[in-house]
Design a protein around this motif. Sequence first.
Motif, short mmCIF file in Angstrom:
data_model
loop_
_atom_site.label_atom_id
_atom_site.label_comp_id
_atom_site.label_asym_id
_atom_site.label_seq_id
_atom_site.Cartn_x
_atom_site.Cartn_y
_atom_site.Cartn_z
N VAL A 88 -9.43 70.92 22.08
CA VAL A 88 -9.12 72.09 21.27
C VAL A 88 -8.52 71.68 19.92
N ILE A 89 -7.75 70.59 19.91
CA ILE A 89 -7.31 70.00 18.65
C ILE A 89 -7.70 68.52 18.67
N GLU A 90 -7.74 67.91 17.51
CA GLU A 90 -8.14 66.52 17.41
C GLU A 90 -7.01 65.59 17.84
N GLY A 91 -7.40 64.40 18.28
CA GLY A 91 -6.42 63.39 18.61
C GLY A 91 -6.51 62.93 20.05
N THR A 92 -5.81 61.85 20.32
CA THR A 92 -5.74 61.26 21.65
C THR A 92 -4.36 61.52 22.24
N PRO A 93 -4.27 61.96 23.50
CA PRO A 93 -2.95 62.20 24.09
C PRO A 93 -2.05 60.98 24.02
N GLU A 94 -0.77 61.24 23.71
CA GLU A 94 0.24 60.18 23.65
C GLU A 94 1.02 60.23 24.97
N THR A 95 0.82 59.23 25.81
CA THR A 95 1.35 59.30 27.17
C THR A 95 2.31 58.18 27.53
N ALA A 96 2.65 57.32 26.58
CA ALA A 96 3.61 56.25 26.89
C ALA A 96 4.99 56.85 27.19
N GLN A 97 5.68 56.24 28.14
CA GLN A 97 6.99 56.75 28.56
C GLN A 97 8.12 55.95 27.93
N ARG A 98 9.23 56.61 27.71
CA ARG A 98 10.44 55.89 27.32
C ARG A 98 10.83 54.94 28.45
N GLY A 99 11.19 53.73 28.08
CA GLY A 99 11.52 52.74 29.09
C GLY A 99 10.38 51.80 29.37
N GLY A 100 9.19 52.06 28.77
CA GLY A 100 8.11 51.09 28.85
C GLY A 100 6.96 51.42 29.78
N ALA A 101 7.10 52.44 30.65
CA ALA A 101 5.99 52.79 31.54
C ALA A 101 4.79 53.24 30.72
N ALA A 102 3.60 52.90 31.20
CA ALA A 102 2.39 53.15 30.42
C ALA A 102 1.94 54.60 30.47
N GLY A 103 2.22 55.30 31.54
CA GLY A 103 1.73 56.67 31.66
C GLY A 103 2.42 57.41 32.79
N THR A 104 1.72 58.38 33.34
CA THR A 104 2.28 59.24 34.39
C THR A 104 2.13 58.60 35.76
N ARG A 105 3.18 58.65 36.55
CA ARG A 105 3.14 58.16 37.93
C ARG A 105 2.89 59.35 38.85
N HIS A 106 1.78 59.30 39.58
CA HIS A 106 1.43 60.40 40.48
C HIS A 106 2.24 60.28 41.78
N MET A 107 2.84 61.40 42.17
CA MET A 107 3.70 61.47 43.34
C MET A 107 3.22 62.61 44.24
N MET A 108 3.86 62.76 45.40
CA MET A 108 3.51 63.88 46.27
C MET A 108 4.71 64.28 47.12
N VAL A 109 4.71 65.55 47.48
CA VAL A 109 5.63 66.12 48.46
C VAL A 109 4.75 66.88 49.43
N ARG A 110 4.51 66.29 50.60
CA ARG A 110 3.49 66.89 51.48
C ARG A 110 4.00 67.23 52.87
N GLU A 111 5.20 66.79 53.23
CA GLU A 111 5.71 67.03 54.57
C GLU A 111 7.08 67.70 54.50
#
Length: 346
Positions: free
Chosen positions: A241-264
Motif C-alpha cells: 500500500v506504501i513503498e518500502g521494505t518493513p523495518e523489523t530489527a529489534q533493539r538489543g540485536g535480534a533480527a526479527g520477530t520470535r514466534h511464540m504460542m499459548v496453546r494449553e
Amino acid sequence: MANSEAKSRIACEIDFERDGRQAGYARAPLSRNNSGWGTVEIPITVVKNGSGPTVLLTGGVHGDEYEGQIAISDLARRLRPEEVQGRVIMLPAVNMPAIQSDTRLSPVDGRDINRCFPGDPRGTFSQMLAHFLDSVILPMADISVDMHTAGHSYDSTPSTNMHYLADPAMRARTLAAAEAFGAPHNVVFGGVDEGSTFTSCVEGRGIISLGTELGGWGRVNIEGVRIGKRGILNVLKHMGVIEGTPETAQRGGAAGTRHMMVREADAYVTAPRTGLFEPTHYVGEEVRKGETAGWIHFVEDVDTAPLELFYRRDGIVWFGAGPGRVTRGDAVAVVMEDYNDTWPQH
C-alpha cells in the motif's frame, strides 16, 4: 447470520470508494436522559488512491488501552493519498464511551465490546457498535490490525498475536504479516471466550487478522508506542500500500520477530483465592516449570501465611498481573513458549 445482514443503525458520512483523504465520523445513536437524540461520534479517516489492498487499523476497542489510539491517530494525520496505492481505513478510537471514561467496559451498557461480536443492530450500544464493525467496515478489508494492550488488567510484553488457523495458507499469510509488523514476539494463542471477539469475526470473513499487546498497567508504554507506530507502517509496506521494505530489527540485536504460542491451559497461572498478589517476574522474563510465580497475601487476616503459586511450564512471561489485588479465578501470569506448527484438537 440474520443480525450481520441487518442494516446498521450507525450513520457514516465517509464515501469509502472515493479517492483522496477523508476524515469524519460514524455517528452512533445514544438516547440519554438529557439528550433524546444524542449521538456518539467515532472518528474515521480513510486514505485511498486507485486500486490495491485495503488495510483496516483499529484502536480503542477497549478504552484504557492507549498505544494503538496514539499510533493510529498519528498515522491518520500524516498519511497522504499520493503515498498510497490502495486504501487505508483508520479508526483510532472505536469505543468512544469507554475511551472517555478510561475503562475497558463501556459505561453505557457495562459490556466488553470485544465479547459482543458479531453484534446486533438492535442490541445494546456495544452490540450495535460491534455489528457496525462486522457488517459495514470489515467486508472492505484485506487485512485487519486491531491494536490492544493489557489495559488496567495486566502488563504485557510488546507483541502481535493471532489465532491458530486450520487453513495452512491463511496461517502462513498471517504469520508473514506478523513478521512484517516486527514486534519482538508474535503469539499464536487460544484464549477465554474467543468466539465472540473481533478477531474471530475477521477470520470468519477470510481476512488476515493481527492483534497487538503493547503494554498495560494503565499507562502509556513508550516502547509500545514506538513498536506500534513502526508496525502499522510495516504492514502497509508489506501489503504494497506504501513503498518500502518493513523495518523489523529489534533493539538489543535480534533480527526479527520470535514466534511464540499459548496453546494449553497450563500456560495460565490462576489465583485460587482472593488477595494481594506479589509477582516474582516482569513480563518478557524467562521462567521455568515449578518456579515460584508469586504469592497471594491475605493482609486482612492476622498471621495468615501467603499462598505460593507456581509456573506450570517453561517459557517467557507474556502477561503479568496488573492490579495488586486479584480475585479468585483471575489469571495472574500467562507463559508463552516457542511456536511449533502442531496444535491440540479439542
